[in-house]
Design a protein around this motif. Structure first.
Motif, short mmCIF file in Angstrom:
data_model
loop_
_atom_site.label_atom_id
_atom_site.label_comp_id
_atom_site.label_asym_id
_atom_site.label_seq_id
_atom_site.Cartn_x
_atom_site.Cartn_y
_atom_site.Cartn_z
N ALA A 60 -116.38 -26.94 157.63
CA ALA A 60 -117.77 -26.89 157.20
C ALA A 60 -118.02 -25.58 156.46
CB ALA A 60 -118.71 -27.02 158.39
N ILE A 61 -118.42 -25.67 155.19
CA ILE A 61 -118.58 -24.49 154.34
C ILE A 61 -120.05 -24.39 153.92
CG2 ILE A 61 -117.87 -23.41 152.18
CD1 ILE A 61 -115.28 -25.13 152.42
N PRO A 62 -120.74 -23.29 154.24
CA PRO A 62 -122.14 -23.15 153.85
C PRO A 62 -122.28 -22.90 152.34
CG PRO A 62 -121.36 -21.15 154.92
CD PRO A 62 -120.25 -22.14 155.03
N ILE A 98 -105.07 -19.93 149.69
CA ILE A 98 -103.87 -19.09 149.73
C ILE A 98 -103.39 -19.01 151.17
CG2 ILE A 98 -104.51 -17.71 147.71
CD1 ILE A 98 -105.48 -15.53 149.59
N ASP A 99 -102.10 -18.73 151.35
CA ASP A 99 -101.55 -18.66 152.69
C ASP A 99 -101.65 -17.23 153.23
OD1 ASP A 99 -99.57 -17.20 151.43
OD2 ASP A 99 -98.04 -18.77 151.57
N GLN A 100 -101.02 -17.00 154.38
CA GLN A 100 -101.14 -15.70 155.02
C GLN A 100 -100.40 -14.59 154.27
OE1 GLN A 100 -100.99 -15.72 159.48
NE2 GLN A 100 -100.33 -17.85 159.19
N TYR A 101 -99.51 -15.00 153.36
CA TYR A 101 -98.77 -14.02 152.58
C TYR A 101 -99.36 -13.85 151.17
CZ TYR A 101 -95.47 -14.87 156.34
OH TYR A 101 -94.90 -15.01 157.58
N ASN A 102 -100.62 -14.29 151.02
CA ASN A 102 -101.35 -14.16 149.76
C ASN A 102 -100.68 -14.94 148.62
OD1 ASN A 102 -103.62 -13.20 148.41
ND2 ASN A 102 -102.52 -11.46 147.54
N GLU A 129 -99.91 -21.91 158.82
CA GLU A 129 -100.68 -22.22 160.01
C GLU A 129 -102.12 -21.79 159.86
OE1 GLU A 129 -98.80 -20.48 163.35
OE2 GLU A 129 -97.18 -21.98 163.44
N ARG A 130 -102.32 -20.66 159.22
CA ARG A 130 -103.65 -20.16 158.92
C ARG A 130 -103.74 -19.96 157.42
NH1 ARG A 130 -106.76 -17.83 162.78
NH2 ARG A 130 -107.35 -16.07 161.47
N ILE A 131 -104.81 -20.44 156.85
CA ILE A 131 -104.98 -20.37 155.40
C ILE A 131 -106.32 -19.75 155.07
CG2 ILE A 131 -103.47 -22.32 154.84
CD1 ILE A 131 -105.92 -24.11 154.80
N SER A 132 -106.40 -19.16 153.91
CA SER A 132 -107.64 -18.56 153.41
C SER A 132 -108.25 -19.49 152.37
CB SER A 132 -107.36 -17.19 152.81
OG SER A 132 -108.55 -16.63 152.27
N ILE A 133 -109.51 -19.81 152.56
CA ILE A 133 -110.21 -20.74 151.66
C ILE A 133 -111.30 -19.97 150.94
CG2 ILE A 133 -111.52 -22.88 151.49
CD1 ILE A 133 -110.26 -23.74 154.12
N LYS A 134 -111.37 -20.16 149.64
CA LYS A 134 -112.42 -19.55 148.83
C LYS A 134 -113.15 -20.65 148.06
CE LYS A 134 -111.59 -15.79 146.46
NZ LYS A 134 -111.09 -14.88 145.40
N LEU A 152 -119.17 -18.25 146.85
CA LEU A 152 -120.14 -18.68 147.86
C LEU A 152 -119.64 -18.42 149.28
CD1 LEU A 152 -121.24 -22.11 146.37
CD2 LEU A 152 -122.42 -19.92 146.18
N TRP A 153 -118.32 -18.54 149.48
CA TRP A 153 -117.79 -18.44 150.84
C TRP A 153 -116.30 -18.21 150.79
CZ3 TRP A 153 -114.47 -21.53 153.91
CH2 TRP A 153 -114.55 -21.32 155.30
N THR A 154 -115.81 -17.38 151.66
CA THR A 154 -114.37 -17.19 151.82
C THR A 154 -114.09 -16.87 153.28
OG1 THR A 154 -112.43 -15.91 151.11
CG2 THR A 154 -114.55 -14.76 151.15
N SER A 155 -113.03 -17.47 153.82
CA SER A 155 -112.72 -17.27 155.23
C SER A 155 -111.31 -17.76 155.52
CB SER A 155 -113.72 -18.02 156.11
OG SER A 155 -113.44 -17.83 157.47
N ILE A 156 -110.76 -17.28 156.64
CA ILE A 156 -109.45 -17.72 157.11
C ILE A 156 -109.67 -18.74 158.22
CG2 ILE A 156 -107.30 -17.01 158.22
CD1 ILE A 156 -107.60 -14.31 156.91
N VAL A 157 -109.03 -19.89 158.11
CA VAL A 157 -109.19 -20.97 159.09
C VAL A 157 -107.81 -21.46 159.52
CG1 VAL A 157 -111.39 -21.69 158.09
CG2 VAL A 157 -109.28 -22.79 157.35
#
Length: 326
Positions: free
Chosen positions: A217-219, A242-246, A168-173, A203-208
């Motif tokens: 939108a990724i700066p 990666i997912d919420q469980y890494n 449901e929530r993923i981490s994007i790098k 450049l950017w990493t965040s959970i969305v």
């Protein structure tokens, strides 16, 4: 009878061409007597005058065409007040900056320096993106105001698992390649070892939230500045998920794939909702930059002419005359 070498024939043809051009520009069509035993020599001053007359003739032709297009018979007179305003504007034109918005679609064509097999390796689990971004001219003093990488989220895959909350929530790098992705030969103990070397910058990493059919939108202003302003080589992006469980997720299952038929440079449209770029879902890069397109234009032309003159001075005299005529 003495035979004329090839260089002599070339000089005769060039001299005849110059004489004809001079008479055409100056309007003199009267034949002048020449001594066949005495070759005509053109000095640099003579050639320079010919070029000036040719430019003056072209300016007159352009002015006549502009007046004809506007329906005027003569150049309109400008009153002193308006002339002062125009001169003041032209004097401050170097401070004018123009903001430009550009959009680039992800490209399927890779430069030769990148290993295509490594780049398209489906087992890596990442999404690699290349955009054909061209650098700005140094004299425009370009600055990147904003640069955004747009990625479209696909539908979440169906899963019969007991716990499906990990996606449901993923981490994007997002990473920028600082070196081209390719294999390098390294010799160790007399044997050749082919290794793939990777040099990247985060450049950017965040959970969305993984909300289907929406855009992320990724700066990426730092990468755009390297490619457009600093004129550094573009080696592309890599996107990892990666997912919420890494646990790693294949990024190609998360984001829409590249549409290879799209042109590299595409038109931008303003939209609030989910379908920018005419409803496409292919990744794209949006760049806002400012530049001064009117600064140092004359200096640039004069510098180019000086370099050309310096090149001619190092050549033989006969070659200088031929090059100057051309």
């Amino acid at each position: 009878m003495m035979r004329c070498p090839p260089l002599c024939k070339l000089l005769v043809v060039v001299i005849f061409y110059c004489v004809t051009l001079h008479r055409f520009v100056s309007g003199n069509t009267t034949e002048e007597p020449t001594d066949p035993e005495t070759p005509t020599m053109f000095t640099r001053e003579h050639i320079s005058r010919m070029h000036q007359r040719s430019r003056a003739y072209r300016r007159q032709e352009i002015r006549a065409k502009v007046l004809e297009f506007l329906g005027w018979t003569s150049i309109p007179q400008i009153n002193p007040r308006d002339r002062a305003i125009i001169n003041s504007t032209l004097a401050n034109i170097s401070s004018i900056r123009i903001t430009e918005r550009q959009c680039f679609s992800a490209s399927c064509d890779l430069p030769n320096r990148i290993d295509e097999t490594l780049w398209n390796d489906s087992t890596s689990g990442s999404l690699r993106l290349m955009f054909d971004v061209l650098p700005s001219d140094s004299w425009t003093n370009a600055e990147i105001v904003n640069a955004t990488l747009m990625l479209h989220l696909k539908e979440r895959p169906l899963c019969n698992c007991e716990d499906d909350h990990g996606t449901e929530r993923i981490s994007i790098k997002v990473l920028q390649y600082l070196k081209p992705l390719r294999r390098r030969n390294r010799s160790r103990g007399g044997r050749t070892n082919r290794r793939s070397t990777v040099r990247q910058r985060i450049l950017w990493t965040s959970i969305v939230n993984w909300t289907p059919n929406t855009w992320v939108a990724i700066p990426v202003q730092q990468a755009a500045n390297d490619w457009i302003v600093a004129n550094k080589r573009n080696h592309g992006f890599e996107v990892m998920v990666i997912d919420q469980y890494n646990l790693p997720i294949n990024a190609t299952n998360v984001f829409s794939s590249i549409e290879c038929r799209r042109p590299a440079d595409v038109d931008c449209i303003d939209t609030i909702f989910r379908t920018p770029l005419y409803g496409g879902t292919s990744p794209f890069l949006q760049v806002y930059k400012t530049e001064s397109p009117f600064v140092n234009q004359r200096a640039k032309r004069e510098a180019g002419r000086e370099r050309y003159e310096e090149t001619l001075q190092g050549r033989p005299e006969s070659t200088q005359k031929i090059a100057s005529v051309q």
